[in-house]
Design a protein around this motif. Structure first.
Motif, PDB file in Angstrom:
ATOM      1  N   ASP A  16       0.870  -1.175   0.000  1.00  0.00           N
ATOM      2  CA  ASP A  16       0.000   0.000   0.000  1.00  0.00           C
ATOM      3  C   ASP A  16       0.903   1.219   0.000  1.00  0.00           C
ATOM      4  O   ASP A  16       1.807   1.325   0.838  1.00  0.00           O
ATOM      5  CB  ASP A  16      -0.889   0.007   1.246  1.00  0.00           C
ATOM      6  CG  ASP A  16      -1.854  -1.166   1.261  1.00  0.00           C
ATOM      7  OD1 ASP A  16      -2.584  -1.329   0.275  1.00  0.00           O
ATOM      8  OD2 ASP A  16      -1.883  -1.906   2.261  1.00  0.00           O
ATOM      9  N   ALA A  17       0.662   2.117  -0.943  1.00  0.00           N
ATOM     10  CA  ALA A  17       1.516   3.302  -1.031  1.00  0.00           C
ATOM     11  C   ALA A  17       0.748   4.465  -1.639  1.00  0.00           C
ATOM     12  O   ALA A  17      -0.218   4.273  -2.379  1.00  0.00           O
ATOM     13  CB  ALA A  17       2.758   3.002  -1.875  1.00  0.00           C
ATOM     14  N   ALA A  18       1.205   5.657  -1.302  1.00  0.00           N
ATOM     15  CA  ALA A  18       0.645   6.882  -1.873  1.00  0.00           C
ATOM     16  C   ALA A  18       1.620   7.419  -2.909  1.00  0.00           C
ATOM     17  O   ALA A  18       2.842   7.242  -2.787  1.00  0.00           O
ATOM     18  CB  ALA A  18       0.417   7.918  -0.781  1.00  0.00           C
ATOM     19  N   GLY A  33      -3.648   6.939  -3.095  1.00  0.00           N
ATOM     20  CA  GLY A  33      -3.002   5.664  -2.818  1.00  0.00           C
ATOM     21  C   GLY A  33      -3.630   4.497  -3.530  1.00  0.00           C
ATOM     22  O   GLY A  33      -4.745   4.588  -4.054  1.00  0.00           O
ATOM     23  N   HIS A  34      -2.886   3.403  -3.532  1.00  0.00           N
ATOM     24  CA  HIS A  34      -3.334   2.147  -4.129  1.00  0.00           C
ATOM     25  C   HIS A  34      -2.849   0.992  -3.269  1.00  0.00           C
ATOM     26  O   HIS A  34      -1.870   1.130  -2.531  1.00  0.00           O
ATOM     27  CB  HIS A  34      -2.713   1.930  -5.519  1.00  0.00           C
ATOM     28  CG  HIS A  34      -3.040   2.948  -6.530  1.00  0.00           C
ATOM     29  ND1 HIS A  34      -4.226   2.969  -7.220  1.00  0.00           N
ATOM     30  CD2 HIS A  34      -2.319   4.006  -6.999  1.00  0.00           C
ATOM     31  CE1 HIS A  34      -4.224   3.979  -8.068  1.00  0.00           C
ATOM     32  NE2 HIS A  34      -3.075   4.629  -7.954  1.00  0.00           N
ATOM     33  N   THR A  35      -3.474  -0.132  -3.434  1.00  0.00           N
ATOM     34  CA  THR A  35      -2.901  -1.399  -3.018  1.00  0.00           C
ATOM     35  C   THR A  35      -2.339  -2.018  -4.289  1.00  0.00           C
ATOM     36  O   THR A  35      -3.082  -2.383  -5.191  1.00  0.00           O
ATOM     37  CB  THR A  35      -3.953  -2.324  -2.382  1.00  0.00           C
ATOM     38  OG1 THR A  35      -4.461  -1.699  -1.203  1.00  0.00           O
ATOM     39  CG2 THR A  35      -3.350  -3.678  -2.022  1.00  0.00           C
ATOM     40  N   PHE A  36      -1.029  -2.037  -4.372  1.00  0.00           N
ATOM     41  CA  PHE A  36      -0.338  -2.551  -5.549  1.00  0.00           C
ATOM     42  C   PHE A  36      -0.097  -4.056  -5.371  1.00  0.00           C
ATOM     43  O   PHE A  36       0.333  -4.494  -4.301  1.00  0.00           O
ATOM     44  CB  PHE A  36       1.013  -1.852  -5.726  1.00  0.00           C
ATOM     45  CG  PHE A  36       0.926  -0.387  -6.057  1.00  0.00           C
ATOM     46  CD1 PHE A  36       0.852   0.038  -7.376  1.00  0.00           C
ATOM     47  CD2 PHE A  36       0.947   0.572  -5.050  1.00  0.00           C
ATOM     48  CE1 PHE A  36       0.805   1.392  -7.686  1.00  0.00           C
ATOM     49  CE2 PHE A  36       0.891   1.926  -5.354  1.00  0.00           C
ATOM     50  CZ  PHE A  36       0.813   2.341  -6.672  1.00  0.00           C
ATOM     51  N   HIS A  37      -0.352  -4.838  -6.416  1.00  0.00           N
ATOM     52  CA  HIS A  37      -0.093  -6.279  -6.428  1.00  0.00           C
ATOM     53  C   HIS A  37       1.091  -6.533  -7.347  1.00  0.00           C
ATOM     54  O   HIS A  37       1.128  -6.022  -8.471  1.00  0.00           O
ATOM     55  CB  HIS A  37      -1.321  -7.038  -6.926  1.00  0.00           C
ATOM     56  CG  HIS A  37      -2.504  -6.863  -6.032  1.00  0.00           C
ATOM     57  ND1 HIS A  37      -2.842  -7.774  -5.063  1.00  0.00           N
ATOM     58  CD2 HIS A  37      -3.407  -5.869  -5.936  1.00  0.00           C
ATOM     59  CE1 HIS A  37      -3.907  -7.353  -4.421  1.00  0.00           C
ATOM     60  NE2 HIS A  37      -4.269  -6.186  -4.931  1.00  0.00           N
ATOM     61  N   VAL A  38       2.039  -7.325  -6.880  1.00  0.00           N
ATOM     62  CA  VAL A  38       3.288  -7.535  -7.599  1.00  0.00           C
ATOM     63  C   VAL A  38       3.463  -9.018  -7.925  1.00  0.00           C
ATOM     64  O   VAL A  38       3.171  -9.879  -7.098  1.00  0.00           O
ATOM     65  CB  VAL A  38       4.494  -7.052  -6.761  1.00  0.00           C
ATOM     66  CG1 VAL A  38       5.799  -7.194  -7.533  1.00  0.00           C
ATOM     67  CG2 VAL A  38       4.289  -5.613  -6.297  1.00  0.00           C
ATOM     68  N   GLU A  67       8.268  -5.006   0.771  1.00  0.00           N
ATOM     69  CA  GLU A  67       8.178  -4.476   2.138  1.00  0.00           C
ATOM     70  C   GLU A  67       8.768  -3.074   2.248  1.00  0.00           C
ATOM     71  O   GLU A  67       8.276  -2.250   3.021  1.00  0.00           O
ATOM     72  CB  GLU A  67       8.850  -5.436   3.118  1.00  0.00           C
ATOM     73  CG  GLU A  67       8.019  -6.685   3.351  1.00  0.00           C
ATOM     74  CD  GLU A  67       8.712  -7.724   4.216  1.00  0.00           C
ATOM     75  OE1 GLU A  67       9.912  -7.549   4.573  1.00  0.00           O
ATOM     76  OE2 GLU A  67       8.053  -8.738   4.527  1.00  0.00           O
ATOM     77  N   GLU A  68       9.828  -2.778   1.487  1.00  0.00           N
ATOM     78  CA  GLU A  68      10.399  -1.428   1.500  1.00  0.00           C
ATOM     79  C   GLU A  68       9.423  -0.394   0.943  1.00  0.00           C
ATOM     80  O   GLU A  68       9.425   0.759   1.359  1.00  0.00           O
ATOM     81  CB  GLU A  68      11.689  -1.389   0.675  1.00  0.00           C
ATOM     82  CG  GLU A  68      12.835  -2.132   1.297  1.00  0.00           C
ATOM     83  CD  GLU A  68      14.041  -2.199   0.372  1.00  0.00           C
ATOM     84  OE1 GLU A  68      14.091  -1.455  -0.628  1.00  0.00           O
ATOM     85  OE2 GLU A  68      14.942  -3.005   0.664  1.00  0.00           O
ATOM     86  N   LEU A  69       8.597  -0.805  -0.017  1.00  0.00           N
ATOM     87  CA  LEU A  69       7.631   0.096  -0.653  1.00  0.00           C
ATOM     88  C   LEU A  69       6.350   0.262   0.166  1.00  0.00           C
ATOM     89  O   LEU A  69       5.618   1.236  -0.029  1.00  0.00           O
ATOM     90  CB  LEU A  69       7.272  -0.430  -2.047  1.00  0.00           C
ATOM     91  CG  LEU A  69       8.404  -0.471  -3.067  1.00  0.00           C
ATOM     92  CD1 LEU A  69       8.036  -1.357  -4.246  1.00  0.00           C
ATOM     93  CD2 LEU A  69       8.749   0.928  -3.534  1.00  0.00           C
ATOM     94  N   ASP A  70       6.094  -0.667   1.052  1.00  0.00           N
ATOM     95  CA  ASP A  70       4.814  -0.720   1.756  1.00  0.00           C
ATOM     96  C   ASP A  70       4.620   0.436   2.737  1.00  0.00           C
ATOM     97  O   ASP A  70       5.524   0.779   3.496  1.00  0.00           O
ATOM     98  CB  ASP A  70       4.697  -2.043   2.510  1.00  0.00           C
ATOM     99  CG  ASP A  70       3.285  -2.337   2.983  1.00  0.00           C
ATOM    100  OD1 ASP A  70       2.323  -1.905   2.312  1.00  0.00           O
ATOM    101  OD2 ASP A  70       3.144  -3.011   4.021  1.00  0.00           O
ATOM    102  N   HIS A  71       3.437   1.006   2.704  1.00  0.00           N
ATOM    103  CA  HIS A  71       3.020   2.096   3.589  1.00  0.00           C
ATOM    104  C   HIS A  71       3.975   3.285   3.529  1.00  0.00           C
ATOM    105  O   HIS A  71       4.391   3.833   4.554  1.00  0.00           O
ATOM    106  CB  HIS A  71       2.831   1.597   5.029  1.00  0.00           C
ATOM    107  CG  HIS A  71       1.601   0.766   5.165  1.00  0.00           C
ATOM    108  ND1 HIS A  71       1.606  -0.595   4.956  1.00  0.00           N
ATOM    109  CD2 HIS A  71       0.328   1.108   5.438  1.00  0.00           C
ATOM    110  CE1 HIS A  71       0.381  -1.059   5.118  1.00  0.00           C
ATOM    111  NE2 HIS A  71      -0.421  -0.056   5.402  1.00  0.00           N
ATOM    112  N   ARG A  72       4.289   3.673   2.313  1.00  0.00           N
ATOM    113  CA  ARG A  72       5.166   4.821   2.074  1.00  0.00           C
ATOM    114  C   ARG A  72       4.525   5.779   1.095  1.00  0.00           C
ATOM    115  O   ARG A  72       3.658   5.410   0.300  1.00  0.00           O
ATOM    116  CB  ARG A  72       6.497   4.369   1.469  1.00  0.00           C
ATOM    117  CG  ARG A  72       7.303   3.401   2.279  1.00  0.00           C
ATOM    118  CD  ARG A  72       7.818   4.033   3.562  1.00  0.00           C
ATOM    119  NE  ARG A  72       8.643   3.116   4.278  1.00  0.00           N
ATOM    120  CZ  ARG A  72       9.930   3.306   4.529  1.00  0.00           C
ATOM    121  NH1 ARG A  72      10.527   4.406   4.132  1.00  0.00           N
ATOM    122  NH2 ARG A  72      10.609   2.402   5.187  1.00  0.00           N
TER     123      ARG A  72
END
Length: 155
Positions: A16-18, A33-38, A67-72
């Motif tokens: 999840d990121a903005a 923001g979005h919930t990105f699926h990879v 995990e580095e991209l999450d909630h950022r």
């Protein structure tokens, strides 16, 4: 000669990121923001142990990047008009009179020109390629919503 591919995907590979992006006409989206699926696919020859890539190791690499991209808040550092500067414990982004200020711990400054889903897919692909020991073909897919997927393929 056979061609082999392995694919890593799943509910644990989301973040999840903005972000906001700019367009060719100079306009800029609102922060959202979005919930990105990879997902990632690796292709190449079988090694001596008869696999292309170790699923466990591949998932661990991708999971670490996710995990580095999450909630950022994702900010581009290579955009020609957006200025991103760290000041004390804050990050300030400016563009044509607009100004955003975030706690530094909530931001991730990315070496991209725009935080489009395509650029994020390329960023993840570059990080994965650097982490993999053997030369392979790599495909990274990032979806920002149902039916909206960007794909980066590289060697």
């Amino acid at each position: 000669m056979s061609d082999f591919h392995v694919r890593i995907a799943g509910d644990d590979l989301t973040f999840d990121a903005a972000h906001f992006i700019t367009f060719e006409d100079g306009s800029c989206e609102r922060l959202h923001g979005h919930t990105f699926h990879v997902a990632a696919e690796v292709a190449g020859p079988l090694n001596a142990s008869q696999y292309v890539a170790d699923f466990v190791a591949l998932r661990a690499v991708l999971k670490g990047i996710v995990e580095e991209l999450d909630h950022r808040v994702l900010l581009p550092t290579r955009h020609p008009a957006i200025r991103v500067e760290a000041q004390s414990d804050e990050v300030e982004a400016t563009l044509d009179g607009r100004r955003w200020v975030f706690p530094e711990g909530d931001c991730l400054r990315l070496p991209v020109a725009n935080t489009t889903t395509e650029a994020l897919a390329a960023y993840v692909a570059d990080r994965m390629a650097a982490a993999l020991a053997a030369p392979v073909r790599l495909r990274v897919e990032i979806s920002e919503g149902s039916g909206s997927t960007a794909i980066c393929e590289c060697c």
